[in-house]
Design a protein around this motif. Structure first.
Motif: not given
Length: 108
Positions: A18-25
């Motif tokens: 499951v994608l939780l965050v789709g960018h650098a973090c």
């Protein structure tokens, strides 16, 4: 929960990526509730898309273990995910058998 982080949730997380965050973090904290009667492992992957992860084959970048039928809260993680965060919850550290957990994470 530290207020400088944005909360992201996934109810009923299992063995499907499951994608939780789709960018650098940066991951700051994890709060998980294990709803199974066994140890459960949240596998966290540095990936921009859920399709980039094959649970059970792709090695996780970070694993958080939850005791059976209990909650776990881990703070001060400070782990960078340059692509984003994809998650799964399984019965073994790198496996692909589902272990349902409710997950909240703090990212910035």
């Amino acid at each position: 929960m530290p207020s400088s982080y944005s909360r992201v949730e996934s109810d009923s997380l299992g063995a499907t990526a499951v994608l939780l965050v789709g960018h650098a973090c940066t991951l700051g904290w994890v709060n998980a509730v294990n709803t199974t009667g066994a140890l459960a492992h949240i596998q966290l992957f540095n990936a921009a898309l859920a399709a980039d992860v094959t649970v059970g084959t792709t090695l996780p970048d970070l694993v958080i273990t939850s005791p059976l039928s209990q909650a776990v809260f881990v703070t001060d993680i400070d782990c960078d995910f340059p692509l984003g965060i994809v998650a799964a919850s399984t019965t073994t550290v790198t496996g692909n058998s589902a272990a349902t957990q409710h997950l909240k994470i703090g990212v910035q």
